[in-house]
Design a protein around this motif. Structure first.
Motif, mmCIF file in Angstrom:
data_model
loop_
_atom_site.group_PDB
_atom_site.id
_atom_site.type_symbol
_atom_site.label_atom_id
_atom_site.label_comp_id
_atom_site.label_asym_id
_atom_site.label_seq_id
_atom_site.Cartn_x
_atom_site.Cartn_y
_atom_site.Cartn_z
ATOM 1 N N UNK A 1 63.025 61.573 8.102
ATOM 2 C CA UNK A 1 63.900 62.451 7.322
ATOM 3 C C UNK A 1 63.229 62.825 6.008
ATOM 4 N N UNK A 2 63.548 63.995 5.508
ATOM 5 C CA UNK A 2 63.005 64.494 4.247
ATOM 6 C C UNK A 2 64.031 64.319 3.144
ATOM 7 N N UNK A 3 63.613 63.725 2.030
ATOM 8 C CA UNK A 3 64.526 63.467 0.924
ATOM 9 C C UNK A 3 63.977 64.118 -0.343
ATOM 10 N N UNK A 4 64.850 64.789 -1.075
ATOM 11 C CA UNK A 4 64.434 65.423 -2.322
ATOM 12 C C UNK A 4 64.430 64.392 -3.453
ATOM 13 N N UNK A 5 63.284 64.235 -4.092
ATOM 14 C CA UNK A 5 63.165 63.324 -5.217
ATOM 15 C C UNK A 5 62.978 64.129 -6.504
ATOM 16 N N UNK A 6 63.473 63.629 -7.632
ATOM 17 C CA UNK A 6 63.196 64.297 -8.904
ATOM 18 C C UNK A 6 61.679 64.364 -9.145
ATOM 19 N N UNK A 7 61.254 65.382 -9.852
ATOM 20 C CA UNK A 7 59.824 65.571 -10.092
ATOM 21 C C UNK A 7 59.203 64.350 -10.761
ATOM 22 N N UNK A 8 59.924 63.744 -11.700
ATOM 23 C CA UNK A 8 59.383 62.581 -12.419
ATOM 24 C C UNK A 8 59.182 61.401 -11.469
ATOM 25 N N UNK A 9 60.113 61.209 -10.535
ATOM 26 C CA UNK A 9 60.004 60.105 -9.571
ATOM 27 C C UNK A 9 58.817 60.335 -8.647
ATOM 28 N N UNK A 10 58.677 61.552 -8.151
ATOM 29 C CA UNK A 10 57.522 61.879 -7.302
ATOM 30 C C UNK A 10 56.224 61.676 -8.069
ATOM 31 N N UNK A 11 56.240 62.042 -9.328
ATOM 32 C CA UNK A 11 55.053 61.900 -10.168
ATOM 33 C C UNK A 11 54.667 60.433 -10.308
ATOM 34 N N UNK A 12 55.658 59.555 -10.550
ATOM 35 C CA UNK A 12 55.387 58.120 -10.706
ATOM 36 C C UNK A 12 54.827 57.549 -9.401
ATOM 37 N N UNK A 13 55.471 57.880 -8.283
ATOM 38 C CA UNK A 13 55.014 57.371 -6.979
ATOM 39 C C UNK A 13 53.593 57.851 -6.689
ATOM 40 N N UNK A 14 53.340 59.135 -6.901
ATOM 41 C CA UNK A 14 52.025 59.704 -6.621
ATOM 42 C C UNK A 14 50.957 59.089 -7.524
ATOM 43 N N UNK A 15 51.289 58.904 -8.798
ATOM 44 C CA UNK A 15 50.318 58.329 -9.742
ATOM 45 C C UNK A 15 49.959 56.900 -9.345
ATOM 46 N N UNK A 16 50.941 56.103 -8.963
ATOM 47 C CA UNK A 16 50.668 54.734 -8.531
ATOM 48 C C UNK A 16 49.789 54.725 -7.277
ATOM 49 N N UNK A 17 50.070 55.633 -6.338
ATOM 50 C CA UNK A 17 49.281 55.685 -5.108
ATOM 51 C C UNK A 17 47.849 56.143 -5.382
ATOM 52 N N UNK A 18 47.698 57.030 -6.333
ATOM 53 C CA UNK A 18 46.351 57.480 -6.687
ATOM 54 C C UNK A 18 45.514 56.349 -7.264
ATOM 55 N N UNK A 19 46.203 55.337 -7.792
ATOM 56 C CA UNK A 19 45.500 54.171 -8.346
ATOM 57 C C UNK A 19 45.440 53.027 -7.343
ATOM 58 N N UNK A 20 45.711 53.322 -6.074
ATOM 59 C CA UNK A 20 45.533 52.333 -5.017
ATOM 60 C C UNK A 20 46.722 51.444 -4.729
ATOM 61 N N UNK A 21 47.914 51.814 -5.186
ATOM 62 C CA UNK A 21 49.101 50.985 -4.989
ATOM 63 C C UNK A 21 50.111 51.693 -4.069
ATOM 64 N N UNK A 22 51.010 50.918 -3.477
ATOM 65 C CA UNK A 22 52.144 51.494 -2.752
ATOM 66 C C UNK A 22 53.295 51.712 -3.732
ATOM 67 N N UNK A 23 54.163 52.666 -3.435
ATOM 68 C CA UNK A 23 55.348 52.879 -4.281
ATOM 69 C C UNK A 23 56.411 53.629 -3.481
ATOM 70 N N UNK A 24 57.654 53.239 -3.693
ATOM 71 C CA UNK A 24 58.793 53.827 -2.984
ATOM 72 C C UNK A 24 59.989 53.946 -3.925
ATOM 73 N N UNK A 25 60.788 54.963 -3.733
ATOM 74 C CA UNK A 25 62.146 54.957 -4.283
ATOM 75 C C UNK A 25 62.944 53.960 -3.454
ATOM 76 N N UNK A 26 63.832 53.199 -4.084
ATOM 77 C CA UNK A 26 64.472 52.110 -3.364
ATOM 78 C C UNK A 26 65.920 51.898 -3.816
ATOM 79 N N UNK A 27 66.735 51.362 -2.918
ATOM 80 C CA UNK A 27 68.082 50.923 -3.276
ATOM 81 C C UNK A 27 69.126 52.016 -3.287
#
Length: 474
Positions: A1-27
Protein backbone atom coordinates in the motif's frame (compact mmCIF):
# COMPACT_ATOMS: atom_id res chain seq x y z
CA UNK A 1 0.00 0.00 0.00
CA UNK A 2 1.07 3.59 -0.65
CA UNK A 3 0.97 6.03 2.25
CA UNK A 4 1.38 9.79 2.07
CA UNK A 5 4.02 11.06 4.49
CA UNK A 6 4.76 14.70 5.34
CA UNK A 7 7.76 16.04 3.45
CA UNK A 8 9.76 16.44 6.68
CA UNK A 9 9.14 12.80 7.67
CA UNK A 10 10.18 11.54 4.23
CA UNK A 11 13.24 13.76 4.46
CA UNK A 12 14.26 12.30 7.85
CA UNK A 13 13.75 8.70 6.66
CA UNK A 14 15.64 9.32 3.41
CA UNK A 15 18.51 11.10 5.17
CA UNK A 16 18.95 8.25 7.66
CA UNK A 17 18.93 5.69 4.83
CA UNK A 18 21.48 7.68 2.88
CA UNK A 19 23.76 7.31 5.90
CA UNK A 20 23.33 3.53 5.93
CA UNK A 21 20.51 3.15 8.46
CA UNK A 22 16.95 1.80 8.33
CA UNK A 23 14.06 4.12 9.21
CA UNK A 24 10.27 3.84 9.30
CA UNK A 25 7.25 5.85 10.35
CA UNK A 26 5.76 3.82 13.18
CA UNK A 27 2.83 3.48 15.58
CA UNK A 28 -0.21 5.70 15.76
CA UNK A 29 0.63 7.76 12.68
CA UNK A 30 0.61 4.61 10.55
CA UNK A 31 -2.63 3.43 12.15
CA UNK A 32 -4.38 6.75 11.58
CA UNK A 33 -3.15 7.01 8.00
CA UNK A 34 -4.61 3.59 7.19
CA UNK A 35 -7.90 4.71 8.74
CA UNK A 36 -7.90 7.83 6.61
CA UNK A 37 -7.40 10.11 9.63
CA UNK A 38 -4.81 12.88 9.81
CA UNK A 39 -2.13 11.89 12.37
CA UNK A 40 -1.46 14.37 15.17
CA UNK A 41 2.16 13.28 15.50
CA UNK A 42 4.64 11.41 13.35
CA UNK A 43 7.06 9.07 15.12
CA UNK A 44 10.04 7.51 13.40
CA UNK A 45 11.91 4.36 14.41
CA UNK A 46 15.41 3.60 13.16
CA UNK A 47 18.32 1.20 13.37
CA UNK A 48 20.59 4.21 14.00
CA UNK A 49 21.83 4.69 17.55
CA UNK A 50 20.94 7.97 19.26
CA UNK A 51 24.44 9.42 18.81
CA UNK A 52 24.32 8.45 15.13
CA UNK A 53 21.00 10.27 14.71
CA UNK A 54 22.55 13.35 16.30
CA UNK A 55 25.51 13.16 13.92
CA UNK A 56 23.24 12.99 10.87
CA UNK A 57 21.04 15.98 11.80
CA UNK A 58 22.24 19.40 12.76
CA UNK A 59 19.44 20.42 15.12
CA UNK A 60 18.31 17.80 17.67
CA UNK A 61 16.99 17.71 21.23
CA UNK A 62 17.71 14.90 23.74
CA UNK A 63 14.08 14.33 24.79
CA UNK A 64 14.46 10.71 25.95
CA UNK A 65 17.93 9.67 25.05
CA UNK A 66 18.15 7.05 27.82
CA UNK A 67 15.37 5.21 25.98
CA UNK A 68 16.82 5.92 22.55
CA UNK A 69 14.69 8.95 21.60
CA UNK A 70 16.07 12.05 19.94
CA UNK A 71 13.84 14.83 18.62
CA UNK A 72 14.91 16.04 15.19
CA UNK A 73 13.91 19.63 14.42
CA UNK A 74 12.73 20.29 10.86
CA UNK A 75 11.33 23.72 9.94
CA UNK A 76 10.80 24.56 13.62
CA UNK A 77 8.80 21.37 14.22
CA UNK A 78 9.99 18.38 16.23
CA UNK A 79 9.87 14.73 15.13
CA UNK A 80 10.74 11.96 17.58
CA UNK A 81 13.26 9.48 16.22
CA UNK A 82 13.74 6.38 18.39
CA UNK A 83 16.27 3.59 18.02
CA UNK A 84 14.97 0.00 17.65
CA UNK A 85 14.98 -1.41 21.16
CA UNK A 86 14.13 -4.34 23.38
CA UNK A 87 12.78 -3.52 26.84
CA UNK A 88 14.07 -5.25 29.94
CA UNK A 89 12.03 -6.27 32.99
CA UNK A 90 9.29 -3.87 34.18
CA UNK A 91 9.66 -4.06 37.97
CA UNK A 92 7.66 -0.89 38.69
CA UNK A 93 4.82 -1.69 36.27
CA UNK A 94 5.72 1.30 34.11
CA UNK A 95 9.40 1.60 33.14
CA UNK A 96 11.75 -1.13 31.94
CA UNK A 97 14.75 -1.65 34.21
CA UNK A 98 16.95 -1.40 31.16
CA UNK A 99 16.69 -0.76 27.44
CA UNK A 100 18.75 -2.69 24.91
CA UNK A 101 19.14 -1.34 21.40
CA UNK A 102 18.64 -3.85 18.61
CA UNK A 103 19.21 -3.81 14.83
CA UNK A 104 15.88 -5.65 14.33
CA UNK A 105 12.68 -3.77 13.51
CA UNK A 106 10.64 -6.87 14.36
CA UNK A 107 12.08 -7.03 17.88
CA UNK A 108 11.14 -3.39 18.34
CA UNK A 109 7.56 -3.95 17.15
CA UNK A 110 7.14 -6.94 19.49
CA UNK A 111 7.37 -4.69 22.57
CA UNK A 112 4.50 -2.41 21.50
CA UNK A 113 1.07 -2.50 23.14
CA UNK A 114 -1.55 -3.29 20.48
CA UNK A 115 -1.40 -4.72 16.98
CA UNK A 116 -2.91 -1.58 15.48
CA UNK A 117 0.01 0.40 16.96
CA UNK A 118 2.70 -2.10 15.91
CA UNK A 119 2.86 -1.28 12.21
CA UNK A 120 5.70 0.54 10.44
CA UNK A 121 5.94 2.14 7.02
CA UNK A 122 8.82 3.02 4.73
CA UNK A 123 8.21 4.74 1.37
CA UNK A 124 10.47 2.23 -0.37
CA UNK A 125 9.79 -0.99 1.55
CA UNK A 126 6.10 -0.33 2.18
CA UNK A 127 4.07 -1.50 5.19
CA UNK A 128 5.53 -3.84 7.83
CA UNK A 129 2.66 -5.53 9.68
CA UNK A 130 3.90 -8.66 11.44
CA UNK A 131 0.93 -8.86 13.88
CA UNK A 132 -1.97 -8.23 11.48
CA UNK A 133 -2.75 -4.78 12.78
CA UNK A 134 -4.31 -3.93 9.43
CA UNK A 135 -6.60 -6.95 9.77
CA UNK A 136 -7.61 -5.87 13.28
CA UNK A 137 -8.44 -2.41 11.95
CA UNK A 138 -10.74 -4.03 9.41
CA UNK A 139 -12.27 -6.26 12.11
CA UNK A 140 -12.61 -3.26 14.48
CA UNK A 141 -10.66 -5.07 17.19
CA UNK A 142 -8.20 -3.91 19.87
CA UNK A 143 -5.77 -6.80 20.46
CA UNK A 144 -2.58 -6.90 22.48
CA UNK A 145 0.70 -7.78 20.78
CA UNK A 146 1.75 -11.25 21.93
CA UNK A 147 0.59 -12.31 25.42
CA UNK A 148 -1.89 -9.75 26.82
CA UNK A 149 -0.98 -10.40 30.46
CA UNK A 150 2.68 -9.73 29.71
CA UNK A 151 1.85 -6.46 27.95
CA UNK A 152 -0.32 -5.26 30.85
CA UNK A 153 2.16 -6.39 33.49
CA UNK A 154 4.80 -4.25 31.79
CA UNK A 155 2.62 -1.16 32.09
CA UNK A 156 -0.77 -1.36 33.80
CA UNK A 157 -1.88 1.86 32.09
CA UNK A 158 -2.09 -0.11 28.85
CA UNK A 159 -5.37 -1.54 30.15
CA UNK A 160 -6.81 1.97 30.20
CA UNK A 161 -5.31 2.61 26.77
CA UNK A 162 -7.04 -0.45 25.34
CA UNK A 163 -10.42 0.92 26.36
CA UNK A 164 -9.48 4.44 25.31
CA UNK A 165 -8.61 3.23 21.79
CA UNK A 166 -11.82 1.20 21.68
CA UNK A 167 -13.79 4.33 22.63
CA UNK A 168 -11.97 6.58 20.20
CA UNK A 169 -12.34 4.20 17.27
CA UNK A 170 -15.66 2.56 18.19
CA UNK A 171 -13.95 -0.85 18.33
CA UNK A 172 -14.41 -3.95 20.49
CA UNK A 173 -11.67 -5.51 22.59
CA UNK A 174 -10.46 -8.98 21.63
CA UNK A 175 -11.55 -11.72 24.08
CA UNK A 176 -8.14 -12.71 25.52
CA UNK A 177 -7.11 -9.07 25.80
CA UNK A 178 -10.35 -8.21 27.62
CA UNK A 179 -10.00 -11.15 30.01
CA UNK A 180 -6.43 -10.13 30.83
CA UNK A 181 -7.63 -6.62 31.67
CA UNK A 182 -10.31 -8.01 33.99
CA UNK A 183 -7.75 -10.24 35.71
CA UNK A 184 -5.08 -7.58 36.16
CA UNK A 185 -7.36 -4.57 36.85
CA UNK A 186 -6.23 -4.25 40.51
CA UNK A 187 -2.67 -3.55 39.34
CA UNK A 188 -3.84 -0.21 37.97
CA UNK A 189 -3.43 1.06 41.54
CA UNK A 190 0.33 1.21 40.83
CA UNK A 191 -0.23 3.89 38.20
CA UNK A 192 -0.19 7.60 39.09
CA UNK A 193 -3.49 9.49 39.29
CA UNK A 194 -2.30 11.89 36.59
CA UNK A 195 -1.67 9.15 34.02
CA UNK A 196 -5.01 7.48 34.80
CA UNK A 197 -6.78 10.84 34.57
CA UNK A 198 -5.40 11.57 31.11
CA UNK A 199 -6.48 8.21 29.67
CA UNK A 200 -9.88 8.39 31.36
CA UNK A 201 -10.52 11.89 30.06
CA UNK A 202 -9.71 10.81 26.51
CA UNK A 203 -12.17 7.93 26.91
CA UNK A 204 -15.13 9.98 28.11
CA UNK A 205 -14.35 12.79 25.65
CA UNK A 206 -14.42 10.38 22.70
CA UNK A 207 -17.32 9.75 20.33
CA UNK A 208 -18.15 6.69 22.42
CA UNK A 209 -18.23 7.71 26.11
CA UNK A 210 -20.43 4.65 26.72
CA UNK A 211 -17.17 2.66 26.84
CA UNK A 212 -17.01 3.75 30.47
CA UNK A 213 -19.06 0.57 30.95
CA UNK A 214 -16.00 -1.46 29.92
CA UNK A 215 -14.00 0.34 32.59
CA UNK A 216 -16.66 -0.66 35.10
CA UNK A 217 -17.14 -4.24 33.91
CA UNK A 218 -13.40 -4.98 33.96
CA UNK A 219 -13.00 -3.51 37.45
CA UNK A 220 -10.72 -0.66 36.37
CA UNK A 221 -13.21 2.02 37.40
CA UNK A 222 -13.23 0.75 40.99
CA UNK A 223 -9.59 1.80 41.28
CA UNK A 224 -10.05 5.50 40.60
CA UNK A 225 -13.83 6.19 40.58
CA UNK A 226 -15.39 3.82 43.14
CA UNK A 227 -18.44 6.10 43.38
CA UNK A 228 -19.63 4.71 40.05
CA UNK A 229 -20.55 1.34 41.57
CA UNK A 230 -23.21 2.97 43.78
CA UNK A 231 -24.55 4.75 40.71
CA UNK A 232 -24.87 1.38 38.93
CA UNK A 233 -26.81 0.04 41.90
CA UNK A 234 -29.19 3.00 42.28
CA UNK A 235 -32.54 2.78 40.42
CA UNK A 236 -34.70 5.80 39.68
CA UNK A 237 -38.33 4.89 40.27
CA UNK A 238 -39.93 8.07 38.96
CA UNK A 239 -41.88 9.08 35.86
CA UNK A 240 -39.05 11.42 34.95
CA UNK A 241 -36.51 8.61 34.44
CA UNK A 242 -36.20 5.27 32.66
CA UNK A 243 -32.61 4.31 33.59
CA UNK A 244 -30.65 3.73 36.77
CA UNK A 245 -28.27 6.53 37.73
CA UNK A 246 -25.23 5.09 35.91
CA UNK A 247 -27.07 4.32 32.66
CA UNK A 248 -28.70 7.74 32.77
CA UNK A 249 -25.25 9.30 33.22
CA UNK A 250 -23.94 7.44 30.16
CA UNK A 251 -26.84 8.78 28.11
CA UNK A 252 -26.19 12.32 29.32
CA UNK A 253 -22.53 12.05 28.28
CA UNK A 254 -23.60 10.75 24.88
CA UNK A 255 -25.87 13.78 24.41
CA UNK A 256 -23.32 16.31 25.64
CA UNK A 257 -20.61 17.91 23.44
CA UNK A 258 -17.20 16.27 23.80
CA UNK A 259 -15.27 18.90 25.69
CA UNK A 260 -13.58 18.11 28.98
CA UNK A 261 -15.56 20.43 31.27
CA UNK A 262 -18.95 19.35 29.92
CA UNK A 263 -18.16 15.63 29.87
CA UNK A 264 -16.78 15.75 33.43
CA UNK A 265 -19.87 17.65 34.56
CA UNK A 266 -22.11 15.13 32.79
CA UNK A 267 -20.16 12.30 34.43
CA UNK A 268 -20.61 13.75 37.93
CA UNK A 269 -23.90 15.66 37.73
CA UNK A 270 -25.84 12.91 39.57
CA UNK A 271 -22.97 11.40 41.55
CA UNK A 272 -24.73 12.22 44.84
CA UNK A 273 -28.05 10.60 43.94
CA UNK A 274 -27.21 7.28 45.64
CA UNK A 275 -26.55 9.13 48.92
CA UNK A 276 -29.64 11.36 48.57
CA UNK A 277 -32.18 8.77 47.46
CA UNK A 278 -35.36 8.35 49.46
CA UNK A 279 -38.47 6.37 48.53
CA UNK A 280 -41.96 7.48 49.53
CA UNK A 281 -44.99 5.39 50.44
CA UNK A 282 -45.96 5.16 46.75
CA UNK A 283 -42.56 3.64 45.90
CA UNK A 284 -41.50 6.82 44.11
CA UNK A 285 -37.84 7.82 44.45
CA UNK A 286 -36.71 11.33 45.38
CA UNK A 287 -33.20 12.78 45.33
CA UNK A 288 -33.54 16.01 47.30
CA UNK A 289 -30.35 18.03 47.63
CA UNK A 290 -28.33 15.98 45.18
CA UNK A 291 -27.03 18.97 43.16
CA UNK A 292 -25.54 20.64 46.24
CA UNK A 293 -24.07 17.44 47.63
CA UNK A 294 -22.97 16.41 44.14
CA UNK A 295 -20.95 19.61 43.70
CA UNK A 296 -19.06 18.86 46.93
CA UNK A 297 -18.46 15.24 45.89
CA UNK A 298 -17.31 16.36 42.43
CA UNK A 299 -14.73 18.60 44.06
CA UNK A 300 -13.37 15.72 46.13
CA UNK A 301 -13.28 13.32 43.17
CA UNK A 302 -11.60 15.74 40.77
CA UNK A 303 -9.03 16.73 43.36
CA UNK A 304 -8.28 13.03 43.90
CA UNK A 305 -7.77 12.71 40.14
CA UNK A 306 -5.31 15.64 40.26
CA UNK A 307 -7.37 18.11 38.27
CA UNK A 308 -6.44 21.79 38.43
CA UNK A 309 -8.49 24.19 40.52
CA UNK A 310 -9.98 26.00 37.52
CA UNK A 311 -11.37 22.77 36.08
CA UNK A 312 -12.67 21.69 39.47
CA UNK A 313 -14.48 24.99 40.04
CA UNK A 314 -16.09 25.04 36.58
CA UNK A 315 -17.34 21.47 36.92
CA UNK A 316 -18.65 22.09 40.45
CA UNK A 317 -20.73 25.06 39.24
CA UNK A 318 -22.31 22.98 36.47
CA UNK A 319 -23.05 20.09 38.83
CA UNK A 320 -24.47 22.44 41.46
CA UNK A 321 -26.87 24.18 39.06
CA UNK A 322 -27.69 21.44 36.50
CA UNK A 323 -31.18 21.18 38.01
CA UNK A 324 -31.78 24.94 38.21
CA UNK A 325 -35.20 25.77 36.79
CA UNK A 326 -36.10 29.46 37.03
CA UNK A 327 -39.72 30.35 36.37
CA UNK A 328 -40.70 31.88 33.04
CA UNK A 329 -40.18 35.47 34.14
CA UNK A 330 -37.37 37.86 33.30
CA UNK A 331 -36.76 38.55 36.98
CA UNK A 332 -36.38 34.88 37.83
CA UNK A 333 -33.98 34.23 34.95
CA UNK A 334 -31.93 37.30 35.77
CA UNK A 335 -31.52 36.18 39.36
CA UNK A 336 -30.62 32.65 38.26
CA UNK A 337 -27.92 33.94 35.89
CA UNK A 338 -26.51 36.17 38.63
CA UNK A 339 -26.36 33.22 41.02
CA UNK A 340 -24.87 30.74 38.55
CA UNK A 341 -22.45 33.19 36.92
CA UNK A 342 -22.90 34.35 33.33
CA UNK A 343 -19.74 32.61 32.05
CA UNK A 344 -21.01 29.19 33.13
CA UNK A 345 -24.44 29.51 31.53
CA UNK A 346 -23.67 28.48 27.91
CA UNK A 347 -22.20 25.18 29.13
CA UNK A 348 -25.03 24.79 31.61
CA UNK A 349 -27.65 24.91 28.84
CA UNK A 350 -25.79 22.18 26.94
CA UNK A 351 -25.59 20.05 30.07
CA UNK A 352 -29.26 20.59 30.87
CA UNK A 353 -30.29 19.49 27.38
CA UNK A 354 -28.08 16.42 27.63
CA UNK A 355 -29.58 15.66 31.03
CA UNK A 356 -33.10 15.99 29.63
CA UNK A 357 -32.35 13.69 26.68
CA UNK A 358 -31.10 11.06 29.08
CA UNK A 359 -34.38 10.99 31.00
CA UNK A 360 -37.80 9.57 30.14
CA UNK A 361 -40.09 11.11 27.53
CA UNK A 362 -42.41 12.47 30.24
CA UNK A 363 -43.14 16.15 29.42
CA UNK A 364 -39.87 16.26 27.44
CA UNK A 365 -41.03 18.91 24.96
CA UNK A 366 -42.24 21.12 27.78
CA UNK A 367 -38.96 20.73 29.67
CA UNK A 368 -36.87 21.49 26.59
CA UNK A 369 -39.00 24.58 25.91
CA UNK A 370 -38.25 25.75 29.44
CA UNK A 371 -34.51 25.41 28.78
CA UNK A 372 -34.96 27.28 25.50
CA UNK A 373 -36.66 30.16 27.32
CA UNK A 374 -33.93 30.22 29.98
CA UNK A 375 -31.24 30.36 27.27
CA UNK A 376 -33.04 32.92 25.14
CA UNK A 377 -33.53 35.27 28.09
CA UNK A 378 -29.89 34.78 29.13
CA UNK A 379 -28.63 36.00 25.76
CA UNK A 380 -31.04 38.95 25.84
CA UNK A 381 -29.71 39.87 29.28
CA UNK A 382 -26.13 39.65 28.03
CA UNK A 383 -26.91 41.66 24.90
CA UNK A 384 -28.51 44.42 26.97
CA UNK A 385 -25.56 44.26 29.41
CA UNK A 386 -27.91 44.19 32.37
CA UNK A 387 -26.26 44.28 35.80
CA UNK A 388 -25.63 40.84 37.28
CA UNK A 389 -23.03 41.57 39.94
CA UNK A 390 -21.91 44.48 42.14
CA UNK A 391 -19.23 45.63 39.71
CA UNK A 392 -21.97 46.11 37.08
CA UNK A 393 -23.75 48.71 39.19
CA UNK A 394 -23.78 52.33 37.99
CA UNK A 395 -22.14 53.43 41.27
CA UNK A 396 -19.40 51.91 43.37
CA UNK A 397 -18.03 51.89 46.87
CA UNK A 398 -16.12 55.17 46.54
CA UNK A 399 -19.30 57.06 45.65
CA UNK A 400 -21.17 55.46 48.54
CA UNK A 401 -18.47 56.63 50.96
CA UNK A 402 -18.81 60.14 49.57
CA UNK A 403 -22.48 59.94 50.58
CA UNK A 404 -21.40 59.27 54.17
CA UNK A 405 -21.28 55.47 54.25
CA UNK A 406 -18.21 54.28 56.22
CA UNK A 407 -15.82 51.74 54.79
CA UNK A 408 -16.57 48.30 56.19
CA UNK A 409 -19.36 45.70 56.32
CA UNK A 410 -22.11 48.28 55.83
CA UNK A 411 -20.63 49.20 52.45
CA UNK A 412 -20.98 45.62 51.25
CA UNK A 413 -24.50 45.41 52.68
CA UNK A 414 -25.68 48.47 50.80
CA UNK A 415 -24.08 47.38 47.53
CA UNK A 416 -25.78 44.01 47.94
CA UNK A 417 -29.16 45.63 48.46
CA UNK A 418 -28.67 47.92 45.46
CA UNK A 419 -27.86 44.90 43.31
CA UNK A 420 -30.87 43.04 44.69
CA UNK A 421 -33.13 45.89 43.58
CA UNK A 422 -31.46 46.14 40.16
CA UNK A 423 -31.85 42.41 39.57
CA UNK A 424 -35.57 42.90 40.06
CA UNK A 425 -35.68 45.98 37.83
CA UNK A 426 -32.71 46.76 35.54
CA UNK A 427 -34.12 50.27 34.96
CA UNK A 428 -32.94 51.16 38.47
CA UNK A 429 -29.30 50.82 37.42
CA UNK A 430 -28.87 54.54 36.95
CA UNK A 431 -26.41 56.62 38.96
CA UNK A 432 -28.87 59.20 40.23
CA UNK A 433 -31.51 56.58 40.98
CA UNK A 434 -29.02 54.48 42.97
CA UNK A 435 -27.88 57.54 44.88
CA UNK A 436 -31.51 58.23 45.86
CA UNK A 437 -31.91 54.62 46.95
CA UNK A 438 -28.69 54.77 48.96
CA UNK A 439 -29.81 57.92 50.75
CA UNK A 440 -33.06 56.14 51.63
CA UNK A 441 -31.08 53.21 53.03
CA UNK A 442 -28.81 55.45 55.10
CA UNK A 443 -31.84 56.67 57.02
CA UNK A 444 -32.44 53.13 58.30
CA UNK A 445 -28.87 52.53 59.47
CA UNK A 446 -27.23 53.29 62.79
CA UNK A 447 -23.78 54.38 61.63
CA UNK A 448 -22.55 54.82 65.23
CA UNK A 449 -22.48 51.09 65.87
CA UNK A 450 -19.29 49.13 65.24
CA UNK A 451 -21.05 46.91 62.71
CA UNK A 452 -23.94 48.99 61.32
CA UNK A 453 -26.98 46.98 60.30
CA UNK A 454 -29.75 47.60 57.84
CA UNK A 455 -33.29 46.64 58.71
CA UNK A 456 -33.87 44.47 55.66
CA UNK A 457 -37.60 44.40 56.39
CA UNK A 458 -37.77 48.04 55.36
CA UNK A 459 -36.03 47.43 52.06
CA UNK A 460 -37.23 45.43 49.08
CA UNK A 461 -37.43 45.73 45.34
CA UNK A 462 -40.10 48.41 45.75
CA UNK A 463 -37.83 50.62 47.87
CA UNK A 464 -37.61 53.05 45.03
CA UNK A 465 -40.03 53.61 42.17
CA UNK A 466 -38.80 53.72 38.59
CA UNK A 467 -38.63 57.05 36.79
CA UNK A 468 -41.87 56.25 34.95
CA UNK A 469 -43.66 55.58 38.26
CA UNK A 470 -42.31 58.85 39.72
CA UNK A 471 -43.68 60.76 36.75
CA UNK A 472 -47.07 59.17 37.28
CA UNK A 473 -47.30 60.43 40.88
CA UNK A 474 -46.60 64.05 40.06
Amino acid sequence: MKMELPAAVENIIQTLEEHGHEAYAVGGCVRDSILGKEPKDWDITTSALPEEVKEVFGHTVDTGIQHGTVTVMMDHEGYEVTTYRVDGEYKDGRHPEQVTFTPSLLEDLKRRDFTINAMAYNPTRGLVDEFDGQGDLKRHIIRAVGEPEKRFTEDALRMMRAIRFAARLGFDIEKDTYEAISKLAPTLSKVSAERIRDEFEKTICSDHPEHIRKLYETGLLDIFLPEWRAMEETPQHTIHHKYNVADHTVEVMRHTPANRILRLAALLHDVAKPACRTTDEKNVDHFKGHPEKGAKMAGVILKRMRYDNDTIQKVKVLVRYHDERPSDTERSVRRAVAKIGPKACPDLFLLKRGDMLGQSDYHRAEKLNQIDYFERRYYEIMEKKEALCIKDLAIGGRELMELGLPKGPALGQVLGILLDNVLDDPNLNDRETLIDLTEHLLKTMDLKTKDPKIDLKTVDSKSLSTDEEKEGTK
